[in-house]
Design a protein around this motif. Sequence first.
Motif, mmCIF file in Angstrom:
data_model
loop_
_atom_site.group_PDB
_atom_site.id
_atom_site.type_symbol
_atom_site.label_atom_id
_atom_site.label_comp_id
_atom_site.label_asym_id
_atom_site.label_seq_id
_atom_site.Cartn_x
_atom_site.Cartn_y
_atom_site.Cartn_z
ATOM 1 N N UNK A 1 -36.804 -11.078 8.419
ATOM 2 C CA UNK A 1 -37.271 -10.171 9.085
ATOM 3 C C UNK A 1 -36.916 -10.786 10.378
ATOM 4 N N UNK A 2 -38.408 -11.865 10.535
ATOM 5 C CA UNK A 2 -38.380 -12.794 11.793
ATOM 6 C C UNK A 2 -37.239 -12.659 12.469
ATOM 7 N N UNK A 3 -36.687 -13.919 10.994
ATOM 8 C CA UNK A 3 -34.647 -14.050 11.808
ATOM 9 C C UNK A 3 -34.149 -12.887 12.078
ATOM 10 N N UNK A 4 -33.592 -11.721 11.495
ATOM 11 C CA UNK A 4 -33.546 -10.853 11.742
ATOM 12 C C UNK A 4 -33.667 -10.540 13.134
ATOM 13 N N UNK A 5 -34.955 -10.455 13.531
ATOM 14 C CA UNK A 5 -35.299 -10.128 14.660
ATOM 15 C C UNK A 5 -34.986 -11.460 15.548
ATOM 16 N N UNK A 6 -34.458 -12.248 15.339
ATOM 17 C CA UNK A 6 -34.709 -13.325 16.691
ATOM 18 C C UNK A 6 -32.524 -12.996 16.683
ATOM 19 N N UNK A 7 -32.175 -12.859 15.658
ATOM 20 C CA UNK A 7 -31.131 -12.431 15.547
ATOM 21 C C UNK A 7 -30.061 -11.387 16.708
ATOM 22 N N UNK A 8 -31.144 -9.955 16.848
ATOM 23 C CA UNK A 8 -30.441 -8.515 17.518
ATOM 24 C C UNK A 8 -31.203 -9.264 18.559
ATOM 25 N N UNK A 9 -32.626 -10.297 18.987
ATOM 26 C CA UNK A 9 -33.089 -10.346 20.635
ATOM 27 C C UNK A 9 -31.929 -11.251 21.173
ATOM 28 N N UNK A 10 -30.970 -12.412 20.565
ATOM 29 C CA UNK A 10 -30.269 -13.186 21.119
ATOM 30 C C UNK A 10 -28.720 -12.802 20.931
ATOM 31 N N UNK A 11 -28.789 -11.344 20.415
ATOM 32 C CA UNK A 11 -27.766 -11.111 20.625
ATOM 33 C C UNK A 11 -26.866 -11.693 19.794
#
Lengths: 329, 329
Positions: A42-52
């Motif tokens: 989830x942490x990684x997914x969030x970072x993926x989203x945040x950085x597009x």
Amino acid sequence: MAEKSIKKRANLRDVAKAAGVSVATVSRVLNTPELVTVSTRETVQAAIEALHFVPSAAARSINSGRSHVIGALVPTLDNAIFSKFLGALETKLGEYGLSLVVATTDSDPDIEAQKAQRLVNIGAEALIVSGISHSPDFDSLISRTRMPTVATSFYDPSYRYPTIGYDNAAASRKALEFLIGKGHQHIAVFHGPTDHHDRMRARLSGLHGQGVLHSFETDITLEGAGMAINALFETSPHVTAILCLSDVLALGALFGLQRRNVQIPHQMALMGVDDLPSSASAFPSISTIHLPAAEMGARTAEAVANWVEHQSEPEPFLIDTSLIAREST
Amino acid sequence: MAEKSIKKRANLRDVAKAAGVSVATVSRVLNTPELVTVSTRETVQAAIEALHFVPSAAARSINSGRSHVIGALVPTLDNAIFSKFLGALETKLGEYGLSLVVATTDSDPDIEAQKAQRLVNIGAEALIVSGISHSPDFDSLISRTRMPTVATSFYDPSYRYPTIGYDNAAASRKALEFLIGKGHQHIAVFHGPTDHHDRMRARLSGLHGQGVLHSFETDITLEGAGMAINALFETSPHVTAILCLSDVLALGALFGLQRRNVQIPHQMALMGVDDLPSSASAFPSISTIHLPAAEMGARTAEAVANWVEHQSEPEPFLIDTSLIAREST
DNA sequence: AGACCTTGTGAAACTAGTTACATTGTTGAT
DNA sequence: ATCAACAATGTAACTAGTTTCACAAGGTCT
């Protein structure tokens, strides 16, 4: 203000840094998420989203050695027979997760070779071509790159690439024999250009030594057929049947005959080859030789998909054609 | 025996080793040969030939950040209007060194979103879509990837992606007004499905509040038009003109009317929208609204090429349509 | 003759991912 | 209590090119 917005595009390392994990973990989240704990995922997914973040296709395919792209070289998109073929090809390739790059050659072998090179340059995994006349440059490209290559619309088991297609000579012969069987003695043949156009040549060659023929070469367009009709009435008035080696010509001939108020089939019988939708719907409906372009597309897709996925070179395949008698004969 | 023939494919390092130079030199021979002495260049070329070296497209594009691939999403290849568009698009993109990946959506926004994702996955640099109704998934994909996206066949300067297309409502209105101007009071409208099909919807909406209309929805095929003709004669016998919102329907209607021995234009006027080649050649020739699909293809190619090469987002562009009066009215 | 510049080439650092292998930490069995 | 087994993660070495920078050799200018 936010992070430097000048920066082009986030990559794996950026995401890893943002999420406080290693690049390997980010890669796992993308490809084998079941190996990653839910919380880090989830942490990684969030970072993926945040950085597009969007993974680079090039970097992926450099590792896998796969591009998932198949190239097709066709003479034109203006003839429905090729659109039909490509439509079926694209749909079936899609089922295998493959994408289709289309390149038109205008029936010119040099353009074909040039566009084939371009398809190689963008990383196509296999090529699909029409017919069996290709330039030396094309052949040398294929042999250098060892690229899986399938030739369509033409069946020839002895050809250097696997062929998936029709027996064009037999198809036109079938049509001609049908007309002869109907009692026609003077038959005109409308055909397209034969240079660089092996299918048309094969269809013409299928007619040799059969009955009295008057042949007219013209562009494979509706207007081309109209001009051929004019030429026909100027030079060969006692013709009673027209065999068009393409349904586009047959439809154009139909219009040309109607314009001259010639009754079909009473004063003039008319027959095509291809079986485009227009031939079935036209009034009168046009007899033709059915070429299953969609089936050819699907089979070609399967053959190519198998070749690139399992390195199994396909066997040549003959697609059956059938005569469809309609109102025009 | 020769070198290990098991080895898959030669890479730059292999060539460098074989030629006794560094990888940088081989790279230069490929990209900037003028920087390399003729003698070493020849040595390297020989090694390239001997090893059948073909540079990896993926490795190249990982460095350049370019794939030279443009993706186009169209409803179908079975309608000549899209083939024409794609043909022109492919040709013009080719002039810019770009290749075209075609994906068909069957007019389904979900399939469109899915295929758009696949186009992103193979590394397309830009997307071209038809119309302005797309799924949320599609829009979120575009916004996440910031992918250059052009919508065609529909002009709407306020749309979130640049549009290059026609004023569909005005086009059909123009046709209707022409028919009304010819004195027709009872006009039937043949149109295709309107759900997910914004162009058809726009063309229909252009007709609101104009004269007495009887509308028939059917598939955009020749047979679909034939069925609409049957429905028309069952339900609305006093119609004197048929406006088909697609030339495919117009041609199908022509055949259907001929089959019923209805005289065109005396007993029934007929008009289409698209201006396919069949409308000009048909007998009687069919009046229509000319939609310059080839021009749209070329302009779209230019807009997209400029966008990906110079990061300049194109302005929306309205493609002019014109009425072509022929024998059918 | 020494300084300066040009030319050709190589070493190594990039591009952006995947993956083999190493490491850590936890659990379960003996 | 001890060790094996395993799950989760990190390190670093791959994939195959391009490109920067450093360096050597040769030519020109003062």
